[in-house]
Every structure is written in C-alpha cells, then in structure tokens.
Design a protein around this motif. Structure first.
Motif, PDB file in Angstrom:
ATOM      1  N   LEU A  28      28.129   2.159 -80.332  1.00  0.00           N
ATOM      2  CA  LEU A  28      29.186   2.335 -81.262  1.00  0.00           C
ATOM      3  C   LEU A  28      29.473   1.195 -82.257  1.00  0.00           C
ATOM      4  N   PHE A  29      29.337  -0.089 -81.919  1.00  0.00           N
ATOM      5  CA  PHE A  29      29.651  -1.158 -82.730  1.00  0.00           C
ATOM      6  C   PHE A  29      28.353  -1.327 -83.874  1.00  0.00           C
ATOM      7  N   LYS A  31      26.745   1.376 -84.601  1.00  0.00           N
ATOM      8  CA  LYS A  31      26.844   2.400 -85.908  1.00  0.00           C
ATOM      9  C   LYS A  31      28.020   1.816 -86.584  1.00  0.00           C
ATOM     10  N   ALA A  32      28.935   1.489 -86.393  1.00  0.00           N
ATOM     11  CA  ALA A  32      30.109   1.044 -87.236  1.00  0.00           C
ATOM     12  C   ALA A  32      29.618  -0.057 -88.003  1.00  0.00           C
ATOM     13  N   ASN A  33      28.776  -1.060 -87.677  1.00  0.00           N
ATOM     14  CA  ASN A  33      28.124  -2.365 -88.773  1.00  0.00           C
ATOM     15  C   ASN A  33      27.413  -1.453 -89.638  1.00  0.00           C
ATOM     16  N   SER A  36      29.495   0.222 -92.137  1.00  0.00           N
ATOM     17  CA  SER A  36      30.267  -0.799 -93.051  1.00  0.00           C
ATOM     18  C   SER A  36      29.293  -1.367 -94.184  1.00  0.00           C
ATOM     19  N   LEU A  43      36.504  -0.552 -91.832  1.00  0.00           N
ATOM     20  CA  LEU A  43      36.648   0.112 -90.740  1.00  0.00           C
ATOM     21  C   LEU A  43      37.177  -0.871 -89.445  1.00  0.00           C
ATOM     22  N   ILE A  45      37.856  -0.718 -85.005  1.00  0.00           N
ATOM     23  CA  ILE A  45      37.635  -0.151 -83.580  1.00  0.00           C
ATOM     24  C   ILE A  45      38.344  -1.017 -82.654  1.00  0.00           C
TER      25      ILE A  45
END
Length: 179
Positions: A28-29, A31-33, A36, A43, A45
């Motif tokens: 998840l981290f 994908k978030a990176n 961004s 974002l 989390i």
C-alpha cells in the motif's frame, strides 16, 4: 491455472494476520508513493497494526496533508500545482522525475554495495583458509615430497639420455631358445 477469486475475510491465526498486515502495508505504501510521484497527489495514510502500533505515510508529509484536510492550515508550504504558474509546474515535474531517477540509482548502488560486502566477506574467509593451509605442516611435507619426486624424475630422464661411463648404451636383445 490463473488467479482464483478468494473470499475477503479476517485472517484467524494472529501470526498469519500480522504477516499479511506487514506485506499489505508495504504494498500500500509503495502504491501511495507511486501515485504521489507520478500524479503529484498530496496524500496521507495512517493505520494501526493488529498489535496497535501506528504506521503512516504522507506526501509531502502526513502533517501537511492532515492540516489541509482539517482546514487548520489551508495553505501549506507545499506548492500546489493549481496555484503555481506553468513554468513552476514544469519545474516541479522535472524535479520529481529527477528525484525518481536518483532514488532508482540509490537502490541500485545499495544492491551493489551489499554484493560487494558479501564478496569481501567470502574473500576474507578464503584468505584465512589459505593462511591456515600455508602454515600447515602436513601440506608443507606433501609439497616437499612432490619436489623430491620431481627431482628424482629429472635425474632419471638425464640418465636415460646420457648413460653412466662404462655402461654401454646398446639395446638388450633376447636370445632365441633352441629346442
């Protein structure tokens, strides 16, 4: 065989649940990176593990995004692309791309460093083994025996070429027996 659809349900075993949480959190981290960096999204989390430990990820930071979300500080220090002139947006995008390239290079260099460390450890162990063998009396005796055998072989070859004085060098012939 392809992927099968699995039922979404809570993992019963606490150890399996913790492992699943750790793997999913990392994914998840990542994908978030990616989101961004590629899209310029701000974002945050925040999550708690089954052991009640907090984990967070944010771009530019969790606090900036939380302040913006809660309207405590609607204008963050982070330059918003909608408010920035076009040339600043291009600069921001160019800097993001450079950052991505630098991060990739850093990861590659870290992999090379770990490989070199492993090679260095292997070389140190082999050097230590070589020193042990060099100081070994058994190996030293074996080498001396081989050197002696080589010297004897050389002498034998010399004798075959040049016989000792007084011994003829004629071939030995077998006489036929008479019946």
């Amino acid at each position: 065989m392809g992927r099968r659809k699995i039922d979404i349900a809570e993992v019963k075993d606490p150890n399996d649940r913790q492992v699943t949480f750790s793997k999913r959190r990392t994914g998840l981290f990542k994908k978030a990176n990616d989101l961004s960096v590629k899209c310029g999204a701000e974002l945050a989390i925040v999550m708690f593990s089954p052991a009640k430990r907090p984990y967070s990820f944010g771009h530019p930071s969790v606090n900036v995004v939380a302040d913006k979300f809660l309207r405590k500080n609607p204008t963050s220090n982070y330059v918003r692309e909608n408010d920035a002139p076009d040339d600043e947006v291009d600069d921001i995008e160019r800097l993001r791309q450079q950052l991505s390239v630098v991060e990739v290079h850093i990861n590659e260099e870290q992999k090379k460093a770990t490989e070199l460390d492993e090679r260095e450890k292997e070389q140190e162990t082999s050097e230590a083994q070589n020193k042990e063998l060099q100081n070994s009396p058994v190996l030293r005796r074996m080498v001396e025996d081989y050197v002696d055998a080589i010297e004897v072989s050389e002498c034998m070859l010399l004798l075959a070429k040049e016989p000792v004085i007084g011994i003829s060098n004629r071939p030995i012939c077998k006489r036929r027996r008479r019946n």
